[in-house]
Enzyme design. Structure first.
Site, PDB file in Angstrom:
ATOM      1  N   GLU A  93       2.802   0.499   3.427  1.00 29.88           N
ATOM      2  CA  GLU A  93       2.265  -0.493   4.354  1.00 29.88           C
ATOM      3  C   GLU A  93       2.305  -1.844   3.637  1.00 29.88           C
ATOM      4  O   GLU A  93       1.715  -1.994   2.561  1.00 29.88           O
ATOM      5  CB  GLU A  93       0.827  -0.143   4.750  1.00 29.88           C
ATOM      6  CG  GLU A  93       0.758   1.043   5.711  1.00 29.88           C
ATOM      7  CD  GLU A  93      -0.665   1.521   5.995  1.00 29.88           C
ATOM      8  OE1 GLU A  93      -0.904   2.013   7.101  1.00 29.88           O
ATOM      9  OE2 GLU A  93      -1.534   1.429   5.100  1.00 29.88           O
ATOM     10  N   HIS A 123       0.835  -1.205   0.000  1.00 28.45           N
ATOM     11  CA  HIS A 123       0.000   0.000   0.000  1.00 28.45           C
ATOM     12  C   HIS A 123       0.867   1.251   0.000  1.00 28.45           C
ATOM     13  O   HIS A 123       1.463   1.623   1.007  1.00 28.45           O
ATOM     14  CB  HIS A 123      -0.930  -0.012   1.221  1.00 28.45           C
ATOM     15  CG  HIS A 123      -1.882   1.136   1.242  1.00 28.45           C
ATOM     16  ND1 HIS A 123      -2.072   1.943   2.332  1.00 28.45           N
ATOM     17  CD2 HIS A 123      -2.691   1.629   0.272  1.00 28.45           C
ATOM     18  CE1 HIS A 123      -2.964   2.868   2.042  1.00 28.45           C
ATOM     19  NE2 HIS A 123      -3.347   2.699   0.792  1.00 28.45           N
TER      20      HIS A 123
HETATM   21  N1  LIG Z   1      -6.061   7.754  -4.336  1.00 29.48           N
HETATM   22  C1  LIG Z   1      -5.338   7.521  -3.269  1.00 29.48           C
HETATM   23  O1  LIG Z   1      -4.969   8.462  -2.555  1.00 29.48           O
HETATM   24  C2  LIG Z   1      -4.919   6.103  -2.920  1.00 29.48           C
HETATM   25  C3  LIG Z   1      -3.846   5.922  -2.039  1.00 29.48           C
HETATM   26  C4  LIG Z   1      -3.398   4.603  -1.787  1.00 29.48           C
HETATM   27  C5  LIG Z   1      -4.052   3.535  -2.367  1.00 29.48           C
HETATM   28  N2  LIG Z   1      -5.124   3.745  -3.200  1.00 29.48           N
HETATM   29  C6  LIG Z   1      -5.742   2.560  -3.813  1.00 29.48           C
HETATM   30  O2  LIG Z   1      -5.195   2.424  -5.107  1.00 29.48           O
HETATM   31  C7  LIG Z   1      -6.155   1.830  -5.971  1.00 29.48           C
HETATM   32  C8  LIG Z   1      -6.371   2.740  -7.179  1.00 29.48           C
HETATM   33  O3  LIG Z   1      -6.901   3.977  -6.754  1.00 29.48           O
HETATM   34  P1  LIG Z   1      -6.738   5.314  -7.620  1.00 29.48           P
HETATM   35  O4  LIG Z   1      -7.093   6.444  -6.717  1.00 29.48           O
HETATM   36  O5  LIG Z   1      -5.432   5.314  -8.293  1.00 29.48           O
HETATM   37  O6  LIG Z   1      -7.929   5.120  -8.676  1.00 29.48           O
HETATM   38  P2  LIG Z   1      -8.116   5.830 -10.100  1.00 29.48           P
HETATM   39  O7  LIG Z   1      -9.565   5.803 -10.360  1.00 29.48           O
HETATM   40  O8  LIG Z   1      -7.409   7.139 -10.126  1.00 29.48           O
HETATM   41  O9  LIG Z   1      -7.346   4.853 -11.117  1.00 29.48           O
HETATM   42  C9  LIG Z   1      -7.749   3.535 -11.401  1.00 29.48           C
HETATM   43  C10 LIG Z   1      -7.243   3.159 -12.791  1.00 29.48           C
HETATM   44  O10 LIG Z   1      -7.482   1.777 -13.014  1.00 29.48           O
HETATM   45  C11 LIG Z   1      -7.833   1.603 -14.379  1.00 29.48           C
HETATM   46  N3  LIG Z   1      -8.531   0.342 -14.572  1.00 29.48           N
HETATM   47  C12 LIG Z   1      -9.819   0.054 -14.294  1.00 29.48           C
HETATM   48  N4  LIG Z   1     -10.074  -1.225 -14.643  1.00 29.48           N
HETATM   49  C13 LIG Z   1      -8.937  -1.761 -15.125  1.00 29.48           C
HETATM   50  C14 LIG Z   1      -8.577  -3.036 -15.642  1.00 29.48           C
HETATM   51  N5  LIG Z   1      -9.463  -4.019 -15.718  1.00 29.48           N
HETATM   52  N6  LIG Z   1      -7.314  -3.220 -16.055  1.00 29.48           N
HETATM   53  C15 LIG Z   1      -6.420  -2.234 -15.990  1.00 29.48           C
HETATM   54  N7  LIG Z   1      -6.689  -0.995 -15.506  1.00 29.48           N
HETATM   55  C16 LIG Z   1      -7.941  -0.765 -15.073  1.00 29.48           C
HETATM   56  C17 LIG Z   1      -8.683   2.843 -14.665  1.00 29.48           C
HETATM   57  O11 LIG Z   1      -8.710   3.077 -16.068  1.00 29.48           O
HETATM   58  C18 LIG Z   1      -7.928   3.927 -13.907  1.00 29.48           C
HETATM   59  O12 LIG Z   1      -6.950   4.546 -14.697  1.00 29.48           O
HETATM   60  C19 LIG Z   1      -7.415   1.621  -5.146  1.00 29.48           C
HETATM   61  O13 LIG Z   1      -7.411   0.320  -4.648  1.00 29.48           O
HETATM   62  C20 LIG Z   1      -7.234   2.621  -4.026  1.00 29.48           C
HETATM   63  O14 LIG Z   1      -7.924   2.265  -2.869  1.00 29.48           O
HETATM   64  C21 LIG Z   1      -5.542   5.006  -3.496  1.00 29.48           C
END
Ligand SMILES: NC(=O)c1ccc[n+]([C@@H]2O[C@H](COP(=O)([O-])OP(=O)(O)OC[C@H]3O[C@@H](n4cnc5c(N)ncnc54)[C@H](O)[C@@H]3O)[C@@H](O)[C@H]2O)c1
Length: 596
Positions: free
Chosen positions: A154, A142
């Site tokens: 993490e 994480h």
């Molecule tokens: N945003 C934050 O601050 C943060 C911090 C740590 C962890 N996370 C975790 O990271 C993960 C992603 O979050 P995010 O904020 O980057 O989301 P986001 O919506 O910005 O990005 C997700 C991406 O995944 C892509 N995607 C969707 N389906 C897909 C598939 N089948 N194959 C390949 N790509 C695919 C989408 O096109 C998009 O670009 C989540 O699990 C979230 O909980 C987020």
């Protein structure tokens, strides 16, 4: 020997995925970056390029390094491209079914020895892992947002993750220049479990018009030294992602109402207001993906104009009290050029306050921040008195006596008799209802809270607390005074904890509960909040500085006023206070300070 991960796949190039690609490529690891469609791939490539270009523009990366970094990344549509990676990290939206589908697919595509990792913030790594035939090779990695900047990772081990996979991933984290904390699979892990209740609460304050977005954010930045306010952070995280995290934590984490997403979040997501990534969330940004906030219809008009709005003239200030806060506040007003009347309970106390103010001003002189002439002028502006009658002709009274309602009420009743009409009467209480104090006078419209922070000469924030009886002129006067003192005044309603303490102490209390549940250690929890969220101090460091007794008292007040079960003080906090472990001041709190 730790396994060498030389080729890594990243699935999903959104807010987190693009940043994770950058972390690996910067550290010499080849990356296969995968998206769901050609359009999404281009968007991901654009996020990466923009971030790397910003690093070059800031002089943090040379042109050649930039080219080498980008040269290490191969962009592909579809998971099949990951057939030869050593490690695949998934960063797709926070939905269990989607993640499970991707893991089943990764299990089919990737080499049998490859490690499969999820960047989930709140879903169960265990539930994701069982979608594969190799749960012992599945782990949570994480990262924090923005991944290239935040030092913390993490590492989430499920009950079946094999020990060598954990060790290999820990070694990888240090190669990437990150600090890892390894924990078991629990909703929100360390940082989000402590962060999201706070973020949700801040959104709730905004939704209830308790304070403006600017004031909520300024309060937490200036009052706690946080790098961003909670609403700006929601915009950075992405409201859709934040919603999913809260929703999952609510369902997985014992249905704590503080994690039930505030309705406004869902409405904003539905309306496409996702934060920075869509160009608009709580704030409006220059364009989608830009960190630059631009004015919109909620932006307050220039402070000066708002402040001038009906503010009464104030030149002479009465300050009642002789404790830490009163002393600091006397110094602040005198230094800012106001004529001050200090009222204490006797000449001896006045002499002590005078000494304290002089010592503090002298420090300013030694540090070259104040000239001797300015120090002498500031001291010359203070009149010392032991009788409230000397406050007959002041324009503003700031009360900073002991935190007891009966004492404050009696004082305000006297001020009501003594002070001329039109005077603003302010209390510095940090926990009592301002309205109770106001109703001890015949002029509640002129009564307001001015909650200074300790040390008053240093802390830039003042909470301006309006009761339901406070007049607009009184608020305008209080704001004008804060501006004249060079402080940021944030206006909020008359509720327990105002903005800062209401948002800060439940978080501290949650950290104590997490320690009590043996989920992690005080050191790792402190690390997680400092390195994952950029907090200047971890919760246990801060509790020891603030004092455990003080923290417990504030938490009790919050609990009693709001009756929120999640605000009930942590039993461990109560026990430590009973045992006399009060923090630094008693030599021992969460840590032993006598041996350092
Ligand atoms: N945003 C934050 O601050 C943060 C911090 C740590 C962890 N996370 C975790 O990271 C993960 C992603 O979050 P995010 O904020 O980057 O989301 P986001 O919506 O910005 O990005 C997700 C991406 O995944 C892509 N995607 C969707 N389906 C897909 C598939 N089948 N194959 C390949 N790509 C695919 C989408 O096109 C998009 O670009 C989540 O699990 C979230 O909980 C987020």
């Amino acid at each position: 020997m730790a396994r060498d991960f030389t080729s890594v796949g990243v699935v999903g190039l959104g807010t987190m995925g693009a940043g994770i690609v950058e972390v690996f490529a910067r550290n010499g690891v080849d990356v296969v970056a995968v998206e769901v469609s050609a359009g999404a791939l281009e968007r991901g490539r654009a996020i990466l390029t923009a971030s790397v270009d910003r690093a070059v523009a800031r002089g943090k990366l040379a042109d050649t390094e930039r080219d080498a970094l980008l040269g290490r990344v191969r962009f592909e549509v579809g998971l099949d491209a990951l057939h030869s990676v050593d490690l695949a990290i998934e960063a797709v939206p926070e939905h269990l079914d989607l993640k499970q589908r991707i893991f089943a697919e990764l299990d089919r595509v990737c080499r049998p020895e490859a490690v499969l990792a999820t960047n989930t913030s709140s879903l169960s790594v265990t539930e994701i892992s069982v979608a594969t035939s190799r749960p012992h090779q599945v782990i949570g990695i994480h990262f924090f947002n923005p991944a290239p900047v935040m030092k913390l990772v993490e590492v989430v081990r499920t009950v079946v993750t094999s020990a060598d996979v954990v060790a290999d991933v820990e070694a990888l984290c240090s190669r990437l220049g990150k600090v890892d904390v390894t924990i078991s699979d629990r909703a929100g892990f360390i940082a989000n479990a402590l962060l999201f209740g706070y973020l949700n609460h801040a959104v709730g304050m905004f939704e209830a018009h308790y304070a403006t977005r600017e004031d909520i954010d300024a309060a937490m930045k200036l009052g706690c030294g946080l790098p961003m306010g909670p609403l700006a952070l929601m915009d950075l995280i992405g409201l859709d992602t934040a919603y999913e995290i809260l929703d999952t934590m609510y369902r997985r984490g014992g249905r704590d109402r503080r994690h039930a997403p505030v309705p406004l979040i869902k409405q904003m997501v539905t309306a496409g207001l996702l934060g920075r990534k869509s160009g608009r969330g709580f704030y409006t940004y220059e364009r989608p993906g830009s960190p630059v906030v631009v004015p919109d219809e909620r932006t307050p008009v220039a402070t000066q104009a708002a402040v001038g709005d009906g503010a009464r003239a104030t030149a002479k200030i009465g300050i009642v009290g002789s404790g830490t806060m009163a002393t600091g506040i006397i110094e602040v007003f005198a230094k800012a050029g106001y004529e001050v009347v200090s009222v204490t309970r006797g000449a001896e106390k006045s002499a002590r306050v005078f000494e304290a103010v002089r010592t503090s001003l002298n420090k300013g002189v030694v540090r070259g921040k104040l000239s001797e002439a300015d120090r002498d002028a500031a001291l010359g502006r203070i009149n010392w008195s032991a009788t409230l009658e000397h406050l007959a002709d002041v324009d503003l009274v700031v009360e900073a006596v002991v935190e007891e309602l009966s004492v404050k009420k009696a004082l305000f009743a006297s001020l009501d008799e003594i002070c001329k009409p039109g005077v603003v009467l302010a209390t510095t209480t940090s926990s009592l209802p301002v309205i109770d104090v106001a109703m001890a006078t015949q002029r509640p419209a002129d009564v307001i809270g001015l909650h200074f922070f300790n040390p008053a000469p240093v802390m830039p924030l003042v909470e301006v607390v309006e009761t339901i009886r406070t007049s607009a002129e009184t608020t305008a006067t209080a704001r004008a005074v804060c501006a004249a003192l060079g402080k940021t005044g944030v206006v909020c309603g008359d509720r327990s904890g105002f903005i800062v303490n209401a948002l800060l102490f439940p978080y501290l209390n949650d950290a104590v509960k997490m320690l009590e549940a043996s989920y992690s250690t005080a050191d790792d929890i402190d690390h997680a909040m400092k390195l994952g969220c950029g907090y200047p101090m971890g919760p246990f460091e801060l509790l020891d500085v603030v004092g455990l007794d003080v923290s417990l008292a504030i938490q009790r007040e919050l609990y009693l006023e709001l009756r929120e079960p999640g605000f009930a003080p942590a039993p461990l906090l109560e026990h430590l206070v009973t045992a006399g472990y009060l923090g630094r001041k008693s030599g021992r709190g969460f840590r032993d300070h006598t041996r350092r």
